[in-house]
Structures are given as structure tokens and as C-alpha cells.
Design a protein around this motif. Sequence first.
Motif, short mmCIF file in Angstrom:
data_model
loop_
_atom_site.label_atom_id
_atom_site.label_comp_id
_atom_site.label_asym_id
_atom_site.label_seq_id
_atom_site.Cartn_x
_atom_site.Cartn_y
_atom_site.Cartn_z
N LEU A 26 0.81 -1.21 0.00
CA LEU A 26 0.00 0.00 0.00
C LEU A 26 0.85 1.27 0.00
O LEU A 26 0.55 2.22 -0.72
N HIS A 49 1.80 7.27 -2.40
CA HIS A 49 0.58 6.47 -2.43
C HIS A 49 -0.04 6.61 -3.81
O HIS A 49 -0.09 7.71 -4.35
N ASP A 50 -0.53 5.51 -4.38
CA ASP A 50 -1.10 5.54 -5.74
C ASP A 50 -2.37 6.37 -5.84
O ASP A 50 -2.75 6.80 -6.92
N ALA A 52 -6.60 7.23 -4.19
CA ALA A 52 -7.82 6.56 -3.76
C ALA A 52 -9.03 7.36 -4.26
O ALA A 52 -8.89 8.45 -4.80
N LYS A 85 -8.70 2.17 -2.61
CA LYS A 85 -7.48 2.62 -3.28
C LYS A 85 -7.52 2.25 -4.76
O LYS A 85 -8.22 1.33 -5.17
N ARG A 93 -10.02 7.16 -12.30
CA ARG A 93 -10.58 7.36 -10.97
C ARG A 93 -12.09 7.12 -10.91
O ARG A 93 -12.58 6.54 -9.95
N GLU A 100 -15.40 0.25 -6.57
CA GLU A 100 -15.38 0.19 -5.10
C GLU A 100 -16.79 0.28 -4.52
O GLU A 100 -17.12 -0.44 -3.58
N GLU A 127 -0.92 10.99 -1.16
CA GLU A 127 -2.24 10.41 -1.43
C GLU A 127 -3.24 11.48 -1.84
O GLU A 127 -3.45 12.46 -1.14
N ILE A 129 -7.28 11.72 -2.86
CA ILE A 129 -8.55 11.02 -2.85
C ILE A 129 -9.54 11.84 -3.68
O ILE A 129 -9.83 12.99 -3.35
#
Length: 187
Positions: A26, A49-50, A52, A85, A93, A100, A127, A129
Motif C-alpha cells: 500500500l 501512495h497511488d 484513492a 485505493k 478514478r 469500489e 495520497e 482522494i
Amino acid sequence: MTEIEKEYESLCEKYISGTETYHGPLLHVWHDRVRLPNGNEGGRDYIKHDGAVCMIPVFEDGTVAVERQFRYPLDRVITEIPAGKLNGPDEDRLEAAKRELREETGLSGDEWTFMGDLYCAVAYSTERISMYLVRSLHQGERRLDDDEFLNVERVPLSELVRQVMDGEIIDSKTQTAVLKAARILGI
């Protein structure tokens, strides 16, 4: 040079070198050496972080599908909106958000509104989001991951706003998305 460019130059830290100190499934932790605006050197530890996505699914009656889930670092069950994620930094996205939502709640939606991006730990994490408001919902079957355990319930959006303002909802993405959705929907 514009005022913004001048400000950037006066505050910018320049990369000198970097080392990945941890590589997990992660998180990827880095330690970089940087040149500070005053010419001195400094160190910066941060997490790559990829990314989320999160979504606030609002039903016709004004209720929202929220999740109750145990969060190990806090050692408690908290209320959150559905989120997850990315499978990689280049994943679309919106498609990740649709995946998700379906996996965690069984829901799909016909109307998706992008509400912006949230960087919840800018001092030490990359990260990002992406937040979505989802309406015109349809119930299907959920498909949780093998290591995923959560309960889904419906709560009026107005009640979620109260819980955010009273400090009962502690998750930053949930706080932000609830307040943005309430503003968009006039609640």
C-alpha cells in the motif's frame, strides 16, 4: 516573473537525492535530501501512495449509504463513506469509484458528480482522494475482498452533517464529502 512565481521561488525546496526506505503493498516510504530556500540542506520523509477514491451515495429519500468498519491503527469501529485505493496510479478514478461502490455496498449509480480532490496529509503523503456524489442508485450484490469486513447502513444526510459537526465522524474524507454533498444538495 508573476507574484505566484516569486512566492514559489522563495518557498520552494529543491530535491537533491532520495532513498526508498520501505516498499509495501500500500505504502512506499521515502527519505529525500532537499535544498531549503535559505541554501541549507534538510531531510524530508514522506509516503508515496497511488491514490484513492471515495463516494457519497445519496438515495432519493436523502439517506446515504455509509459503512461501519474496524480500523486497526485506531483500534475502533468508525463510520465512513465507501472508498478504496486505486489498483495503480494510472487507473481511471471514476471507474475505480464505480468498482469500489459496487464491491463494498452492491450499489451502482446513474449520476456521478465529481466533488474535487482531497489531500488529507499534505505534510507527509502524496495520497490524493477523488470524491464523488452518486445519485440514481440501484441495488445489486456486493463483493467484498477476502480481508474486508464492514456493515452498510443508511443514514440521513442531515444526520451525517450533524455527526460531522459534533465530532462523531472522525474520518477526514467522510467529513469533507458529507459537507460538500450537503452544500451541493442544499442541506
